[in-house]
Design a protein around this motif. Structure first.
Motif, PDB file in Angstrom:
ATOM      1  N   GLY A 281      -2.931   4.504   1.485  1.00 46.27           N
ATOM      2  CA  GLY A 281      -2.580   3.284   2.205  1.00 46.27           C
ATOM      3  C   GLY A 281      -2.490   3.495   3.702  1.00 46.27           C
ATOM      4  N   ARG A 282      -2.267   4.750   4.120  1.00 48.58           N
ATOM      5  CA  ARG A 282      -2.103   5.021   5.547  1.00 48.58           C
ATOM      6  C   ARG A 282      -3.447   5.163   6.262  1.00 48.58           C
ATOM      7  NH1 ARG A 282       3.106   6.044   6.757  1.00 48.58           N
ATOM      8  NH2 ARG A 282       4.504   6.659   5.087  1.00 48.58           N
ATOM      9  N   ILE A 283      -4.353   5.951   5.690  1.00 48.16           N
ATOM     10  CA  ILE A 283      -5.598   6.197   6.418  1.00 48.16           C
ATOM     11  C   ILE A 283      -6.831   6.131   5.515  1.00 48.16           C
ATOM     12  CG2 ILE A 283      -4.439   7.642   8.125  1.00 48.16           C
ATOM     13  CD1 ILE A 283      -5.655  10.091   6.758  1.00 48.16           C
ATOM     14  N   GLY A 284      -6.680   5.734   4.248  1.00 47.79           N
ATOM     15  CA  GLY A 284      -7.814   5.709   3.341  1.00 47.79           C
ATOM     16  C   GLY A 284      -8.017   4.349   2.707  1.00 47.79           C
ATOM     17  N   GLU A 285      -8.536   4.352   1.481  1.00 47.77           N
ATOM     18  CA  GLU A 285      -8.716   3.113   0.741  1.00 47.77           C
ATOM     19  C   GLU A 285      -7.342   2.630   0.278  1.00 47.77           C
ATOM     20  OE1 GLU A 285     -11.822   3.631  -2.315  1.00 47.77           O
ATOM     21  OE2 GLU A 285     -12.241   5.536  -1.305  1.00 47.77           O
ATOM     22  N   PRO A 286      -6.954   1.408   0.605  1.00 44.16           N
ATOM     23  CA  PRO A 286      -5.575   0.986   0.364  1.00 44.16           C
ATOM     24  C   PRO A 286      -5.165   0.949  -1.101  1.00 44.16           C
ATOM     25  CG  PRO A 286      -6.936  -0.876   1.054  1.00 44.16           C
ATOM     26  CD  PRO A 286      -7.747   0.366   1.276  1.00 44.16           C
ATOM     27  N   ASP A 287      -6.131   0.738  -2.019  1.00 45.78           N
ATOM     28  CA  ASP A 287      -5.766   0.610  -3.428  1.00 45.78           C
ATOM     29  C   ASP A 287      -6.014   1.883  -4.226  1.00 45.78           C
ATOM     30  OD1 ASP A 287      -8.522   0.615  -3.407  1.00 45.78           O
ATOM     31  OD2 ASP A 287      -8.731  -0.996  -4.877  1.00 45.78           O
ATOM     32  N   LEU A 288      -6.309   2.998  -3.558  1.00 43.68           N
ATOM     33  CA  LEU A 288      -6.639   4.225  -4.275  1.00 43.68           C
ATOM     34  C   LEU A 288      -5.457   4.732  -5.107  1.00 43.68           C
ATOM     35  CD1 LEU A 288      -9.157   5.971  -4.555  1.00 43.68           C
ATOM     36  CD2 LEU A 288      -8.280   7.434  -2.730  1.00 43.68           C
ATOM     37  N   GLY A 289      -4.242   4.658  -4.551  1.00 44.19           N
ATOM     38  CA  GLY A 289      -3.063   5.085  -5.294  1.00 44.19           C
ATOM     39  C   GLY A 289      -2.831   4.222  -6.519  1.00 44.19           C
ATOM     40  N   LEU A 290      -2.986   2.917  -6.367  1.00 41.80           N
ATOM     41  CA  LEU A 290      -2.827   2.008  -7.501  1.00 41.80           C
ATOM     42  C   LEU A 290      -3.878   2.294  -8.568  1.00 41.80           C
ATOM     43  CD1 LEU A 290      -1.600  -0.505  -8.865  1.00 41.80           C
ATOM     44  CD2 LEU A 290      -3.157  -1.894  -7.495  1.00 41.80           C
ATOM     45  N   ARG A 291      -5.109   2.521  -8.151  1.00 41.59           N
ATOM     46  CA  ARG A 291      -6.172   2.819  -9.111  1.00 41.59           C
ATOM     47  C   ARG A 291      -5.868   4.098  -9.888  1.00 41.59           C
ATOM     48  NH1 ARG A 291     -10.815   2.818  -4.983  1.00 41.59           N
ATOM     49  NH2 ARG A 291     -11.783   4.199  -6.533  1.00 41.59           N
ATOM     50  N   LEU A 292      -5.306   5.082  -9.222  1.00 42.39           N
ATOM     51  CA  LEU A 292      -4.932   6.315  -9.918  1.00 42.39           C
ATOM     52  C   LEU A 292      -3.885   6.030 -10.991  1.00 42.39           C
ATOM     53  CD1 LEU A 292      -5.047   9.545  -9.933  1.00 42.39           C
ATOM     54  CD2 LEU A 292      -2.906   9.362  -8.659  1.00 42.39           C
TER      55      LEU A 292
ATOM     56  N   GLY B   4      -1.666  -8.847 -23.234  1.00 42.91           N
ATOM     57  CA  GLY B   4      -2.797  -9.732 -23.449  1.00 42.91           C
ATOM     58  C   GLY B   4      -3.253 -10.561 -22.274  1.00 42.91           C
ATOM     59  N   CYS B   5      -2.636 -10.419 -21.119  1.00 45.28           N
ATOM     60  CA  CYS B   5      -3.072 -11.188 -19.946  1.00 45.28           C
ATOM     61  C   CYS B   5      -4.286 -10.525 -19.296  1.00 45.28           C
ATOM     62  CB  CYS B   5      -1.950 -11.276 -18.909  1.00 45.28           C
ATOM     63  SG  CYS B   5      -0.552 -12.304 -19.379  1.00 45.28           S
ATOM     64  N   GLU B   6      -5.096 -11.339 -18.635  1.00 39.92           N
ATOM     65  CA  GLU B   6      -6.115 -10.824 -17.735  1.00 39.92           C
ATOM     66  C   GLU B   6      -5.442 -10.602 -16.383  1.00 39.92           C
ATOM     67  OE1 GLU B   6     -10.238 -12.215 -15.453  1.00 39.92           O
ATOM     68  OE2 GLU B   6      -9.381 -13.478 -17.028  1.00 39.92           O
ATOM     69  N   VAL B   7      -5.561  -9.403 -15.847  1.00 40.14           N
ATOM     70  CA  VAL B   7      -4.814  -9.061 -14.636  1.00 40.14           C
ATOM     71  C   VAL B   7      -5.765  -8.598 -13.536  1.00 40.14           C
ATOM     72  CG1 VAL B   7      -3.038  -7.584 -13.610  1.00 40.14           C
ATOM     73  CG2 VAL B   7      -2.766  -8.419 -15.954  1.00 40.14           C
ATOM     74  N   THR B   8      -5.584  -9.161 -12.346  1.00 36.55           N
ATOM     75  CA  THR B   8      -6.315  -8.717 -11.153  1.00 36.55           C
ATOM     76  C   THR B   8      -5.310  -8.137 -10.157  1.00 36.55           C
ATOM     77  OG1 THR B   8      -8.022 -10.421 -11.396  1.00 36.55           O
ATOM     78  CG2 THR B   8      -7.765  -9.419  -9.216  1.00 36.55           C
ATOM     79  N   PRO B   9      -5.270  -6.794  -9.999  1.00 34.26           N
ATOM     80  CA  PRO B   9      -4.386  -6.208  -8.982  1.00 34.26           C
ATOM     81  C   PRO B   9      -5.019  -6.356  -7.604  1.00 34.26           C
ATOM     82  CG  PRO B   9      -5.030  -4.602 -10.685  1.00 34.26           C
ATOM     83  CD  PRO B   9      -5.968  -5.760 -10.776  1.00 34.26           C
ATOM     84  N   TYR B  10      -4.181  -6.517  -6.586  1.00 36.38           N
ATOM     85  CA  TYR B  10      -4.693  -6.639  -5.227  1.00 36.38           C
ATOM     86  C   TYR B  10      -3.765  -5.913  -4.261  1.00 36.38           C
ATOM     87  CZ  TYR B  10      -6.713  -8.491  -0.958  1.00 36.38           C
ATOM     88  OH  TYR B  10      -7.321  -8.590   0.263  1.00 36.38           O
TER      89      TYR B  10
ATOM     90  N   TYR C  19       0.803  -1.223   0.000  1.00 37.70           N
ATOM     91  CA  TYR C  19       0.000   0.000   0.000  1.00 37.70           C
ATOM     92  C   TYR C  19       0.833   1.268   0.000  1.00 37.70           C
ATOM     93  CZ  TYR C  19       0.492  -1.945   4.725  1.00 37.70           C
ATOM     94  OH  TYR C  19       0.964  -2.580   5.851  1.00 37.70           O
ATOM     95  N   ASP C  20       2.168   1.177  -0.097  1.00 36.66           N
ATOM     96  CA  ASP C  20       2.955   2.402  -0.160  1.00 36.66           C
ATOM     97  C   ASP C  20       3.240   2.763  -1.617  1.00 36.66           C
ATOM     98  OD1 ASP C  20       4.952   0.680  -0.986  1.00 36.66           O
ATOM     99  OD2 ASP C  20       6.356   1.172   0.611  1.00 36.66           O
ATOM    100  N   VAL C  21       4.026   3.821  -1.839  1.00 36.71           N
ATOM    101  CA  VAL C  21       4.270   4.295  -3.197  1.00 36.71           C
ATOM    102  C   VAL C  21       4.990   3.235  -4.031  1.00 36.71           C
ATOM    103  CG1 VAL C  21       5.428   6.043  -4.598  1.00 36.71           C
ATOM    104  CG2 VAL C  21       4.289   6.712  -2.488  1.00 36.71           C
ATOM    105  N   ASP C  22       6.018   2.612  -3.466  1.00 39.68           N
ATOM    106  CA  ASP C  22       6.751   1.587  -4.202  1.00 39.68           C
ATOM    107  C   ASP C  22       5.825   0.428  -4.574  1.00 39.68           C
ATOM    108  OD1 ASP C  22       8.844   0.270  -5.427  1.00 39.68           O
ATOM    109  OD2 ASP C  22       9.773  -0.411  -3.570  1.00 39.68           O
ATOM    110  N   GLY C  23       4.969   0.035  -3.633  1.00 35.30           N
ATOM    111  CA  GLY C  23       4.024  -1.036  -3.910  1.00 35.30           C
ATOM    112  C   GLY C  23       3.030  -0.654  -4.985  1.00 35.30           C
ATOM    113  N   ALA C  24       2.506   0.576  -4.914  1.00 35.52           N
ATOM    114  CA  ALA C  24       1.543   1.035  -5.917  1.00 35.52           C
ATOM    115  C   ALA C  24       2.201   1.126  -7.291  1.00 35.52           C
ATOM    116  CB  ALA C  24       0.966   2.386  -5.506  1.00 35.52           C
ATOM    117  N   CYS C  25       3.413   1.667  -7.348  1.00 40.03           N
ATOM    118  CA  CYS C  25       4.110   1.795  -8.631  1.00 40.03           C
ATOM    119  C   CYS C  25       4.481   0.430  -9.202  1.00 40.03           C
ATOM    120  CB  CYS C  25       5.356   2.656  -8.461  1.00 40.03           C
ATOM    121  SG  CYS C  25       5.007   4.410  -8.159  1.00 40.03           S
ATOM    122  N   SER C  26       4.960  -0.476  -8.341  1.00 46.17           N
ATOM    123  CA  SER C  26       5.312  -1.825  -8.789  1.00 46.17           C
ATOM    124  C   SER C  26       4.073  -2.541  -9.315  1.00 46.17           C
ATOM    125  CB  SER C  26       5.906  -2.640  -7.634  1.00 46.17           C
ATOM    126  OG  SER C  26       7.011  -1.996  -7.063  1.00 46.17           O
ATOM    127  N   GLY C  27       2.969  -2.414  -8.573  1.00 45.10           N
ATOM    128  CA  GLY C  27       1.734  -3.058  -8.985  1.00 45.10           C
ATOM    129  C   GLY C  27       1.204  -2.499 -10.293  1.00 45.10           C
TER     130      GLY C  27
END
Length: 594
Positions: free
Chosen positions: A312-323, A122-128, A103-111
């Motif tokens: 990731g700290r106080i909100g929706e954990p995947d919001l950064g990744l979704r952005l 061409g893969c179907e991808v589910t981020p988590y 849920y941090d920046v490195d995790g969001a960017c890597s994901g």
């Protein structure tokens, strides 16, 4: 500009208004002159390079860092070939891949990087992304099992997984697992298809200081190479790997990796990619923050990073990744504004904690503690790492901060150069004092039963007792002295040739001598920033700004009514406004002339 190596304190300053010594950053003047002559750059640029340990043969790549010159062979990382083979197989079969991040920046960017890369192929991808409060850090068995039930035949863990053998066993017989991580690995690695981590004890790549997004980028490059060799791109376009570098740059800066070597090339080239604003999410966040200039490491670390981290700290954990994955500019703008609002809330929560933490830290520092351990009932676990960083800067000691809830203290620690906090935390966990614990030299995460706080503190004190010998405030390394009239935009532009700045390539600090404040005021919505105009005894005027001054000694010095001359230390920068370029000093310290 004057300067020297070692010797007496700069301008005779043994103690500034913030209690710091000003000391020269040593450099070999002959090496600096040789660099200047060989590359045809100003002598001052050569001297700054020499002070950073850059020799004649590497100075050109330092000023113009390219992936062609500095990118390592991805195959140098243990298990990378196996990971690339499996990722390539998933692409050829169009498999369903789950990308499990952090849920941090490195995790969001890597994901985002791995998800975008595999989707484009061409893969179907589910981020988590796990919930920090409900699931904690890293893979957990229920989440892994759920991803398998959703049809994932390959799970790629990014920025996590190297210490999650038990949780990853939930995928056994159901999905293959590839880990792309960079955290310290202790003991045997998980028994999975591939565990790529430059910090594995048996990895000889030498890439110990890259972030997870850089590991993911190398995995993408290795996968493209594998597919190319198999003829997969004979009738298909190859993905544009360079377009992913904005994500790698953002993660590298926000995970506080040293900006040298390969990392320097990743950030320098990634900033160029970001400047083209091709990623809707990052473009929207730049707009929301009001960033007008070309992106810099400062933009990444102080404007973009905190907002992505806030979710990731106080909100929706995947919001950064979704952005970062969003392709619709309208939706991206809405997510960016939400992240901005969450970040403001994070600042409020942080402010509630920092006052109490500072009082505890001050008492422990005065008692001579080598390590500061600060524990508070109800402190939000999402801000303890930020508070630890602030206290570390203030007291020049390794600091661990934890929030106590239901008898369990969960926290984060931040350290100072030369003090390996991660190793001490791991040792405390291995001794049975901690429930969980891990990290690296400069940062760590942990949890322990509240009643064991004194034991934990004593253990860390014993392991890191040499930190008690550190001065109360870190020395300020100065690279030259100037009078006000010499602080010109041309000099600032020469200094900027060494950017991007960060750990391992700190922005040069100059001491401006005997500057008299002629005008000063507070700016910003909370008045914590002080802006001033200074003039020199020999003429010339210079704009200055001091961030996060609040009511501290720097603010008092700049706003003082008597307007006595001051020596000012800070970063000299060129600013362009309405087509005109001027110099400005970002003040980091001040002292009264002897």
């Amino acid at each position: 500009m004057d300067g020297e190596a070692g010797g007496a304190p700069v301008l005779g300053i043994g103690r500034s208004v913030t209690g710091r010594r000003w000391v020269w950053r040593s450099a070999d003047p002959r090496t600096g002159l040789g660099i200047a002559q060989r590359l045809g750059v100003p002598e001052m640029v050569g001297r700054l390079l020499a002070a950073r340990g850059i020799g004649l043969d590497h100075a050109g790549d330092y000023l113009e860092p390219t992936l062609r010159a500095l990118m390592p062979d991805p195959g140098a990382l243990i298990d990378m070939d196996a990971a690339a083979d499996r990722l390539a197989a998933a692409v050829r079969s169009g498999e369903h891949v789950a990308v499990y991040g952090d849920y941090d920046v490195d995790g969001a960017c890597s994901g985002a990087l791995m998800s975008r890369f595999l989707r484009d192929l061409g893969c179907e991808v589910t981020p988590y992304v796990p919930d920090r409060l409900k699931e904690g850090y890293g893979p957990n068995a229920p989440a892994i099992a759920a991803l398998c039930e959703r049809g994932a035949s390959l799970i790629v863990c990014v920025d996590c997984g190297i210490a999650a053998a038990e949780a990853l066993s939930a995928a056994e017989g159901r999905a293959d697992v590839v880990v792309l991580d960079h955290h310290k690995a202790e003991g045997p690695v998980p028994r999975i298809l591939a565990a790529v981590n430059p910090n594995r004890l048996d990895c000889g790549s030498g890439l110990h200081h890259v972030c997870a997004a850089a590991v993911a980028f190398l995995a993408a490059a290795a996968t493209v190479r594998t597919l190319r060799r198999a003829g997969w791109f004979a009738r298909r376009p190859e993905p544009d790997l360079l377009a992913l570098l904005d994500l790698v740059a953002l993660a590298t800066v926000c995970d506080v990796m040293p900006l040298t070597g390969f990392n320097r090339a990743l950030v320098a080239q990634g900033l160029k990619v970001m400047g083209r604003r091709g990623r809707a999410g990052i473009a929207a966040l730049l707009d929301v923050t009001g960033a007008r200039d070309a992106p810099s490491a400062h933009t990444l670390g102080f404007l973009l990073g905190p907002r992505i981290n806030a979710s990731g700290r106080i909100g929706e954990p995947d919001l950064g990744l979704r952005l970062l994955l969003c392709e619709d500019p309208v939706e991206a703008r809405a997510i960016a504004e939400k992240l901005d609002a969450v970040n403001r809330r994070r600042q409020e929560v942080e402010g509630e904690v920092i006052g109490a933490a500072h009082a505890m830290a001050e008492a422990q520092a005065e008692a001579g503690r080598a390590v500061l351990l600060l524990v508070g009932e109800g402190w939000h676990p999402g801000v303890v790492g930020i508070v630890a960083g602030r206290m570390k800067e203030r007291f020049n000691r390794p600091v661990c901060v934890a929030g106590l809830a239901d008898g369990l203290a969960k926290g984060s620690g931040r350290s100072v150069p030369g003090v390996d906090l991660g190793a001490a935390v791991i040792a405390a966990r291995q001794s049975g004092l901690l429930e969980t614990g891990g990290g690296h030299a400069m940062a760590a995460g942990f949890s322990f039963r509240g009643e064991r706080a004194a034991e934990v503190h004593a253990f860390l004190e014993d392991r890191l007792k040499h930190a008690a010998l550190l001065p109360a405030a870190a020395d300020l390394l100065v690279e030259g002295t100037l009078n006000v009239a010499a602080a010109q935009p041309g000099l600032a532009q020469d200094v900027a040739r060494l950017a991007p700045f960060g750990p391992g390539n700190e922005e040069p600090i100059f001491a401006v001598q005997r500057a008299r404040v002629v005008k000063a005021d507070r700016v910003g919505k909370d008045g914590a920033t002080v802006r001033a105009i200074v003039e020199g005894e020999g003429g010339g005027r210079l704009k200055t700004i001091c961030f996060r001054a609040k009511d501290g000694p720097l603010a008092q010095a700049l706003l003082a009514a008597d307007r006595v001359p001051l020596h000012l230390c800070g970063h000299l920068r060129a600013e362009t406004w309405n087509g005109e370029t001027s110099a400005a000093l970002q003040v980091v310290d001040a002292a009264t002339p002897a």
